[in-house]
Motif scaffolding. Structure first.
Motif, short mmCIF file in Angstrom:
data_model
loop_
_atom_site.label_atom_id
_atom_site.label_comp_id
_atom_site.label_asym_id
_atom_site.label_seq_id
_atom_site.Cartn_x
_atom_site.Cartn_y
_atom_site.Cartn_z
N GLU A 17 0.84 -1.20 0.00
CA GLU A 17 0.00 0.00 0.00
C GLU A 17 0.88 1.25 0.00
O GLU A 17 1.98 1.24 0.57
N PRO A 18 0.42 2.36 -0.60
CA PRO A 18 -0.86 2.55 -1.28
C PRO A 18 -0.83 2.17 -2.77
O PRO A 18 -1.84 2.31 -3.45
N VAL A 19 0.32 1.68 -3.26
CA VAL A 19 0.42 1.38 -4.69
C VAL A 19 -0.53 0.26 -5.08
O VAL A 19 -1.23 0.34 -6.09
N ILE A 20 -0.55 -0.81 -4.30
CA ILE A 20 -1.46 -1.93 -4.55
C ILE A 20 -2.16 -2.26 -3.24
O ILE A 20 -1.50 -2.53 -2.23
N ASN A 21 -3.48 -2.24 -3.26
CA ASN A 21 -4.21 -2.46 -2.01
C ASN A 21 -4.25 -3.94 -1.64
O ASN A 21 -4.04 -4.81 -2.48
N PRO A 22 -4.52 -4.25 -0.37
CA PRO A 22 -4.46 -5.65 0.10
C PRO A 22 -5.42 -6.58 -0.62
O PRO A 22 -5.09 -7.75 -0.83
N GLN A 23 -6.59 -6.10 -0.98
CA GLN A 23 -7.56 -6.95 -1.66
C GLN A 23 -7.02 -7.46 -2.99
O GLN A 23 -7.17 -8.63 -3.33
N ILE A 24 -6.36 -6.58 -3.73
CA ILE A 24 -5.78 -6.99 -5.01
C ILE A 24 -4.68 -8.01 -4.80
O ILE A 24 -4.61 -9.04 -5.49
N VAL A 25 -3.79 -7.75 -3.85
CA VAL A 25 -2.68 -8.68 -3.60
C VAL A 25 -3.22 -10.06 -3.23
O VAL A 25 -2.75 -11.09 -3.74
N GLU A 26 -4.22 -10.10 -2.36
CA GLU A 26 -4.79 -11.38 -1.93
C GLU A 26 -5.42 -12.12 -3.09
O GLU A 26 -5.16 -13.31 -3.31
N LEU A 27 -6.27 -11.45 -3.86
CA LEU A 27 -6.93 -12.10 -4.99
C LEU A 27 -5.93 -12.51 -6.06
O LEU A 27 -6.02 -13.60 -6.62
N HIS A 28 -4.98 -11.63 -6.31
CA HIS A 28 -4.01 -11.88 -7.36
C HIS A 28 -3.15 -13.11 -7.04
O HIS A 28 -2.94 -13.98 -7.89
N HIS A 29 -2.68 -13.18 -5.81
CA HIS A 29 -1.83 -14.31 -5.42
C HIS A 29 -2.63 -15.57 -5.16
O HIS A 29 -2.35 -16.64 -5.73
N ASP A 30 -3.65 -15.48 -4.31
CA ASP A 30 -4.36 -16.67 -3.83
C ASP A 30 -5.29 -17.27 -4.86
O ASP A 30 -5.60 -18.47 -4.79
N LYS A 31 -5.76 -16.47 -5.81
CA LYS A 31 -6.70 -16.97 -6.82
C LYS A 31 -6.05 -17.07 -8.20
O LYS A 31 -5.98 -18.15 -8.79
N HIS A 32 -5.55 -15.94 -8.72
CA HIS A 32 -5.04 -15.95 -10.09
C HIS A 32 -3.75 -16.75 -10.21
O HIS A 32 -3.64 -17.63 -11.07
N HIS A 33 -2.76 -16.43 -9.37
CA HIS A 33 -1.51 -17.18 -9.45
C HIS A 33 -1.75 -18.66 -9.14
O HIS A 33 -1.21 -19.54 -9.82
N ALA A 34 -2.57 -18.93 -8.15
CA ALA A 34 -2.87 -20.32 -7.81
C ALA A 34 -3.50 -21.06 -8.98
O ALA A 34 -3.24 -22.26 -9.18
N ALA A 35 -4.30 -20.36 -9.78
CA ALA A 35 -4.94 -20.99 -10.93
C ALA A 35 -3.91 -21.39 -11.99
O ALA A 35 -4.06 -22.43 -12.65
N TYR A 36 -2.85 -20.60 -12.15
CA TYR A 36 -1.81 -20.96 -13.11
C TYR A 36 -1.03 -22.18 -12.63
O TYR A 36 -0.65 -23.04 -13.42
N VAL A 37 -0.77 -22.25 -11.33
CA VAL A 37 -0.09 -23.41 -10.77
C VAL A 37 -0.92 -24.67 -11.01
O VAL A 37 -0.42 -25.70 -11.47
N LYS A 38 -2.21 -24.58 -10.69
CA LYS A 38 -3.10 -25.74 -10.90
C LYS A 38 -3.18 -26.09 -12.37
O LYS A 38 -3.16 -27.28 -12.75
N GLY A 39 -3.26 -25.07 -13.21
CA GLY A 39 -3.36 -25.33 -14.65
C GLY A 39 -2.14 -26.04 -15.18
O GLY A 39 -2.26 -26.95 -16.02
#
Length: 213
Positions: A17-39
């Motif tokens: 913060e304030p460049v990237i808010n916590p919600q984005i970091v959480e979603l980006h890492h825990d959902k999007h990045h995780a989806a590439y690992v699973k893929g």
């Protein structure tokens, strides 16, 4: 057993913060990045099944999926470490990153010229993609690459050392459709110590990556 695993963040969700808010970091890492690992892991299993059955009808799609997910995993793994809440500015010899600073000047003429080129490359990606500073082993120079999706439009021997994620999921919740504003803000969190370590490692092993003709 999974071949690839989601790496832990090197900081908490609020660290950028304030460049990237916590919600984005959480979603980006825990959902999007995780989806590439699973893929990537799922695709490896599907390729193994295709080999066992000698069923090659889906080989083109599977190879494309593996490149997409694996490249997404690799680039995100670099991305998290390329950032720090104590970052920003430019690399300086006084901070112990003089070799990187000299390489940027040699390759781009000046830090300002490099910053402008990487900013434009990141902000003008068509659709989804990345702006990347990479070490190119044949020339021994740093280059900027504009990467489409995760894997398109790259030099085959180049090694990424600094990556700017220009996919909408990296910024939309906070910056809406203002990709340029997000890329401009990213410079305040660049971890030059991490970039310098990656540059030194890429340079050291460059000759083994690709034999010059």
């Amino acid at each position: 057993m999974a071949v690839y695993t989601l790496p832990e963040l090197p900081y908490d969700y609020a660290a950028l913060e304030p460049v990237i808010n916590p919600q984005i970091v959480e979603l980006h890492h825990d959902k999007h990045h995780a989806a590439y690992v699973k893929g990537a892991n799922d695709t490896l299993e599907q390729l193994a099944e295709a080999r066992d059955k000698e069923s090659w009808g889906s080989i083109n799609g599977l190879e494309k999926n593996l490149a997409f997910h694996l490249s997404g995993h690799i680039l995100h793994s670099i991305y998290w470490h390329n950032m720090t809440g104590d970052g920003g500015g430019e690399p300086l010899a006084a901070d112990g990153v003089g070799e990187l600073a000299d390489a940027i000047t040699e390759s781009f003429g000046s830090f300002a010229g490099f910053k402008a080129q990487l900013t434009k490359a990141s902000a003008t990606t068509q659709g989804s993609g990345w702006g990347v500073l990479a070490y190119e082993p044949l020339s021994g120079r740093l280059i900027v690459e504009q990467v489409y999706d995760h894997q398109g439009n790259v030099g085959q021997g180049s090694t990424p050392v600094l990556v700017f994620d220009a996919w909408e999921h990296a910024f939309y919740l906070q910056y809406k459709n203002q990709k340029v504003d997000f890329i401009d803000a990213m410079w305040a969190v660049v971890n030059w110590q991490d970039v310098a370590r990656r540059y030194a490692a890429a340079k050291e092993r460059g000759d083994s990556l690709l034999l010059a003709p």
